[in-house]
Scaffold this active site. Structure first.
Site, PDB file in Angstrom:
ATOM      1  N   SER A 122       3.777 136.466  34.247  1.00  0.00           N
ATOM      2  CA  SER A 122       3.157 135.160  34.729  1.00  0.00           C
ATOM      3  C   SER A 122       2.908 135.346  36.151  1.00  0.00           C
ATOM      4  CB  SER A 122       4.135 134.144  34.155  1.00  0.00           C
ATOM      5  OG  SER A 122       4.046 133.838  32.776  1.00  0.00           O
ATOM      6  N   LYS A 125      -0.468 134.026  37.179  1.00  0.00           N
ATOM      7  CA  LYS A 125      -0.919 132.667  37.363  1.00  0.00           C
ATOM      8  C   LYS A 125      -1.205 132.229  38.780  1.00  0.00           C
ATOM      9  CE  LYS A 125       0.914 130.897  32.862  1.00  0.00           C
ATOM     10  NZ  LYS A 125       1.922 132.081  32.235  1.00  0.00           N
ATOM     11  N   SER A 177       4.804 127.292  34.071  1.00  0.00           N
ATOM     12  CA  SER A 177       4.496 128.737  33.411  1.00  0.00           C
ATOM     13  C   SER A 177       3.694 128.343  32.262  1.00  0.00           C
ATOM     14  CB  SER A 177       5.249 129.839  33.535  1.00  0.00           C
ATOM     15  OG  SER A 177       4.919 131.163  33.525  1.00  0.00           O
TER      16      SER A 177
END
Length: 432
Positions: A122, A125, A177
């Site tokens: 993640s 991101k 997230s």
């Protein structure tokens, strides 16, 4: 048939050429094959089926490896990269790759396998959030569809048919997230393929040459790649966007409830934000293949440091605690390390010459879980090729000289035979 007068000189010349070539070859040391850094080309083999390529499709080729390491020669080293006389590292750092750098000067203070290619999970991101901050107004809206809500979680439980502002989405993306949020924002950027192209174009613009986003959320897929160095570049650039900087430091927001009634709390999952003095925010991630990843920054005594950890474990201490120990270590290195950095975070993409090799893609089944990925050795980099490459010039010269000598001997033998034939025809000499 050719006479023995021709065959003998030619054989003698060729034998001499062969001996000379052997002597030249023996005089040149054979280059030994140098082992590549672990994961120089590709992340380690996947531990599950997430990166299996569908039938009929080919696995993406690994990204090219710059001939000169981005940020400095020392950052191409495989293991620890420390300044002279550095004190011992803190205990319990489990990350396979990590990096500490000064956010303002760009000086890399210390690292471990900084360009080793890993999966971001993640942490990618942050790259998506930058694209969103660049292209979308915070007050514009995003309508959620069923595909967004069906993403593999972690999720923020978006409600199908509901509209959210980009500001709400960006906050939920960074703080919680949400994979559903990442998918919805990617659609808002023109669709998933378009968003991924924009993410990769931005990475290249920043000089993050080890990074390739394949999904907007960081879920594992064939070809995904990044490095500790790249994540530091990306996070450093992201903090320059006020919308991102605000989201990454926000501890709690009220987010629309999935049932459409009222709101629910969304809490920042970055533990360092509340436990480390001077924390400037961060982002964590996890997948089975990437293991635990983290990027964060903190400020102390007028210095701002960024820390990145990739492919780490939560034992014996949490990743955020490992990050805190590395930050403490980095602040203790200042200011001496800043004046003698082991490398630098570049400002924009370098015009680096690329290696001419074409490394093979890592097959998920080519090695056991936990083993280093095959770096995709090119036959042109083998010891035999290097040895021949070193003596190719001398060998070619010797062979060329041999051919010239053989041709001269052939002409002389031919003239001799012609002279003998003339003498025989005139009756002045014996037959050949």
């Amino acid at each position: 048939m050719r006479s023995s007068a021709f065959r003998r000189p030619v054989a003698t010349v060729l034998a001499a050429c062969a001996l000379t070539a052997s002597a030249v070859f023996a005089a040149v040391p054979v280059a030994s094959a140098q082992p590549a850094c672990p994961n120089e080309v590709s992340p380690p083999p996947a531990v599950d089926t997430s990166e299996q390529v569908p039938p009929g499709q080919q696995a993406p080729q690994p990204l090219e490896v710059p001939e000169t390491p981005v940020g400095g020669e020392r950052l191409g080293e495989c293991g620890l990269v420390l300044p002279p006389n550095a004190r011992p590292l803190p205990d319990s750092i489990t990350a396979a790759s990590w990096l500490l750098a000064d956010m303002d000067s760009g000086a890399v203070l210390a690292a471990n396998n900084p360009h080793g290619r890993q999966r971001p999970a993640s942490v990618i991101k942050v790259l998506l959030a930058m694209v969103v901050a660049k292209e979308l107004s915070p007050t514009s809206t995003v309508a959620v569809n069923a595909e967004d809500a069906a993403q593999e979680c972690t999720c923020t439980n978006l409600r199908v048919g509901a509209e959210y502002t980009v500001e709400q989405m960006l906050q939920a993306l960074v703080m919680a997230s949400g994979n559903d949020v990442a998918h919805a924002l990617a659609r808002r950027l023109g669709g998933i393929p378009s968003a991924i192209r924009k993410m990769n174009a931005l990475a290249k613009e920043l000089g993050a040459m080890d990074t390739r986003a394949v999904t907007p959320s960081g879920l594992d897929a064939p070809g995904t790649s990044t490095s500790a160095y790249d994540v530091a570049l990306i996070f450093r650039a992201a903090l320059k966007y006020p919308d991102f900087a605000k989201a990454v430091t926000t501890q709690r927001i009220d987010f629309p409830s999935p049932d459409g009634n009222g709101t629910m709390p969304v809490v920042n999952d970055n533990r360092l934000l509340t436990s480390y003095e001077g924390a400037l925010g961060g982002k964590s991630g996890f997948t089975d293949d990437a293991q635990h990843t983290y990027v964060g920054a903190a400020q102390r005594g007028g210095k701002r440091l960024v820390v990145v950890l990739l492919r780490g474990r939560q034992q014996p201490i949490r990743m955020t605690d490992q990050a805190a120990r590395l930050l403490d270590y980095g602040f203790a290195l200042e200011p001496a390390a800043a004046g003698n950095p082991v490398g630098r975070l570049v400002e924009g993409a370098p015009q680096a010459k690329k290696k001419e090799t074409e490394p093979r893609a890592t097959s998920p089944t080519s090695a056991a879980p936990g083993q280093a990925a095959d770096a995709g050795e090119d036959p042109r980099n083998s010891a035999m090729h290097k040895a021949f490459g070193n003596v190719g010039g001398p060998l070619t010269a010797v062979a060329g000289l041999g051919l010239v000598l053989a041709f001269v001997m052939y002409l002389r033998a031919r003239r001799t035979r012609a002279a003998r034939a003339r003498r025989t025809a005139a009756g002045t000499g014996p037959p050949a």
